[in-house]
Design a protein around this motif. Structure first.
Motif, PDB file in Angstrom:
ATOM      1  N   PHE A  18       4.584  -0.359  -0.913  1.00 26.46           N
ATOM      2  CA  PHE A  18       4.186  -1.026  -2.155  1.00 26.46           C
ATOM      3  C   PHE A  18       2.789  -1.641  -2.022  1.00 26.46           C
ATOM      4  O   PHE A  18       1.974  -1.547  -2.943  1.00 26.46           O
ATOM      5  CB  PHE A  18       5.201  -2.121  -2.515  1.00 26.46           C
ATOM      6  CG  PHE A  18       6.547  -1.581  -2.890  1.00 26.46           C
ATOM      7  CD1 PHE A  18       6.749  -0.988  -4.125  1.00 26.46           C
ATOM      8  CD2 PHE A  18       7.609  -1.660  -2.005  1.00 26.46           C
ATOM      9  CE1 PHE A  18       8.005  -0.496  -4.483  1.00 26.46           C
ATOM     10  CE2 PHE A  18       8.861  -1.175  -2.344  1.00 26.46           C
ATOM     11  CZ  PHE A  18       9.064  -0.580  -3.578  1.00 26.46           C
ATOM     12  N   LYS A  29       1.611  -5.424  -7.012  1.00 24.35           N
ATOM     13  CA  LYS A  29       2.679  -5.014  -6.106  1.00 24.35           C
ATOM     14  C   LYS A  29       4.049  -5.319  -6.698  1.00 24.35           C
ATOM     15  O   LYS A  29       4.991  -4.524  -6.581  1.00 24.35           O
ATOM     16  CB  LYS A  29       2.499  -5.724  -4.763  1.00 24.35           C
ATOM     17  CG  LYS A  29       3.561  -5.394  -3.728  1.00 24.35           C
ATOM     18  CD  LYS A  29       3.293  -6.137  -2.430  1.00 24.35           C
ATOM     19  CE  LYS A  29       4.395  -5.901  -1.414  1.00 24.35           C
ATOM     20  NZ  LYS A  29       4.151  -6.645  -0.153  1.00 24.35           N
ATOM     21  N   SER A  33       7.205  -2.721  -7.347  1.00 27.58           N
ATOM     22  CA  SER A  33       8.517  -2.978  -6.753  1.00 27.58           C
ATOM     23  C   SER A  33       9.607  -3.038  -7.820  1.00 27.58           C
ATOM     24  O   SER A  33      10.697  -2.477  -7.655  1.00 27.58           O
ATOM     25  CB  SER A  33       8.467  -4.292  -5.969  1.00 27.58           C
ATOM     26  OG  SER A  33       9.721  -4.563  -5.393  1.00 27.58           O
ATOM     27  N   ARG A  34       9.292  -3.700  -8.930  1.00 28.56           N
ATOM     28  CA  ARG A  34      10.284  -3.817 -10.010  1.00 28.56           C
ATOM     29  C   ARG A  34      10.590  -2.454 -10.620  1.00 28.56           C
ATOM     30  O   ARG A  34      11.756  -2.125 -10.871  1.00 28.56           O
ATOM     31  CB  ARG A  34       9.765  -4.781 -11.084  1.00 28.56           C
ATOM     32  CG  ARG A  34      10.669  -4.877 -12.322  1.00 28.56           C
ATOM     33  CD  ARG A  34      10.186  -5.961 -13.268  1.00 28.56           C
ATOM     34  NE  ARG A  34       8.802  -5.788 -13.655  1.00 28.56           N
ATOM     35  CZ  ARG A  34       8.399  -4.941 -14.604  1.00 28.56           C
ATOM     36  NH1 ARG A  34       9.290  -4.188 -15.246  1.00 28.56           N
ATOM     37  NH2 ARG A  34       7.126  -4.861 -14.916  1.00 28.56           N
ATOM     38  N   ARG A  50      14.468  -0.191   3.183  1.00 28.93           N
ATOM     39  CA  ARG A  50      13.486  -1.267   3.271  1.00 28.93           C
ATOM     40  C   ARG A  50      13.702  -2.093   4.532  1.00 28.93           C
ATOM     41  O   ARG A  50      14.701  -2.796   4.656  1.00 28.93           O
ATOM     42  CB  ARG A  50      13.572  -2.165   2.033  1.00 28.93           C
ATOM     43  CG  ARG A  50      13.190  -1.453   0.724  1.00 28.93           C
ATOM     44  CD  ARG A  50      13.648  -2.238  -0.480  1.00 28.93           C
ATOM     45  NE  ARG A  50      13.165  -1.688  -1.738  1.00 28.93           N
ATOM     46  CZ  ARG A  50      13.725  -0.679  -2.366  1.00 28.93           C
ATOM     47  NH1 ARG A  50      14.788  -0.082  -1.849  1.00 28.93           N
ATOM     48  NH2 ARG A  50      13.228  -0.250  -3.518  1.00 28.93           N
TER      49      ARG A  50
END
Length: 293
Positions: A18, A29, A33-34, A50
């Motif tokens: 990200f 970022k 990510s969302r 992750r």
């Protein structure tokens, strides 16, 4: 499926994280990510594993990144083509080709393609190994008698035949008597089976990894060799070499391969058309004539 979320996922996958994707594109970022989290939720799939410092694609994520990345690229190219009137082919085209075809023909083929499509940035890499098209970023690979690969499709654009060639001074010995030979590797068989029956016993005296080197050594009178008809065609026609016969099972095919997908890259399609125009019959004699020009 949200195409914007899919595009952001591909972006993160290509940059490997990200943070890297955000720095490369100027996108927040948190937004990336969302969006990826929303895509995972809609698909009910985990696309990334992750860790504290590492982001790794899952098997499903890798498959989606490969397919979606190709399709999104096609969409971008289609939109650009429409905006430009649809008449021009542009962008980068990376090709991997075998050494012999590259040495003898591909330079002129690439040059004529570049003149026809000046907005394409064509890059050709010469290598005989089986490359990973997706991992190494190739749009098209040219290979001789490739192994079947479900992830690739393609077409034969040239055929060739392996013949036994020798300098005119050599006289073919009785069948059981070995003749000096130039070979590709020291492990080559001591008896060469010939098409239509019969065989030729050989005694290797020189091992050379390049077929061009093998041909040159045969021209110099060192011994006989098994060589592609396309490569020695001009020498046979000029009398610099003579043909002792065809090798049994020596038929070869040159394939142009590309990733299997419904939308074919416009640059790949243009290069395939160019190959077809350059070699309309695909016969060994046609390639030999092209090499001899």
């Amino acid at each position: 499926m949200d195409l914007l979320a899919l595009a952001d996922f591909v972006l993160v996958a290509r940059h490997g994280g990200f943070g890297r994707a955000a720095r490369a594109t100027g996108r927040p970022k948190a937004t990336l990510s969302r969006r990826v989290a929303e895509l995972e939720a809609s698909l009910t799939l985990r696309l990334f594993e992750r860790g504290r410092r590492v982001l790794v694609l899952t098997e499903e994520g890798r498959a989606l990144a490969e397919r979606a990345g190709a399709l999104l690229t096609e969409l971008d190219e289609t939109a650009a083509a429409i905006a430009a009137g649809g008449g021009r082919v542009r962008g980068r085209l990376r090709i991997s080709a075998p050494l012999l075809f590259a040495q003898t023909a591909l330079g002129r083929v690439a040059a004529s393609f570049a003149l026809k499509h000046p907005e394409v940035r064509l890059a050709v890499t010469t290598e005989d190994r089986a490359v990973d098209m997706v991992e190494e970023g190739y749009d098209l690979v040219i290979r001789v008698n490739p192994d079947p690969d479900e992830s690739l499709v393609g077409r034969v654009f040239l055929r060739d035949r392996i013949v036994v060639a020798a300098a005119p001074a050599w006289r073919r010995p009785p069948e059981d008597a070995p003749v000096p030979a130039v070979v590709r590797t020291e492990q080559d068989p001591a008896v060469w089976a010939l098409a239509g029956g019969g065989s030729l016993a050989v005694s290797p005296v020189l091992a050379l990894s390049s077929l061009v080197m093998v041909r040159d050594a045969v021209r110099a009178g060192v011994g006989v060799a098994r060589l592609p008809l396309s490569l020695v065609g001009p020498d046979l026609a000029a009398g610099r070499l003579v043909r002792w016969g065809d090798v049994a099972g020596g038929e070869t095919a040159l394939w142009a391969l590309y990733p299997s997908r419904r939308l074919l890259n416009a640059r790949v399609a243009a290069f395939l058309d160019h190959l077809g125009e350059t070699f309309p019959t695909g016969a060994p004699e046609e390639l030999a004539s092209f090499i001899g020009e």
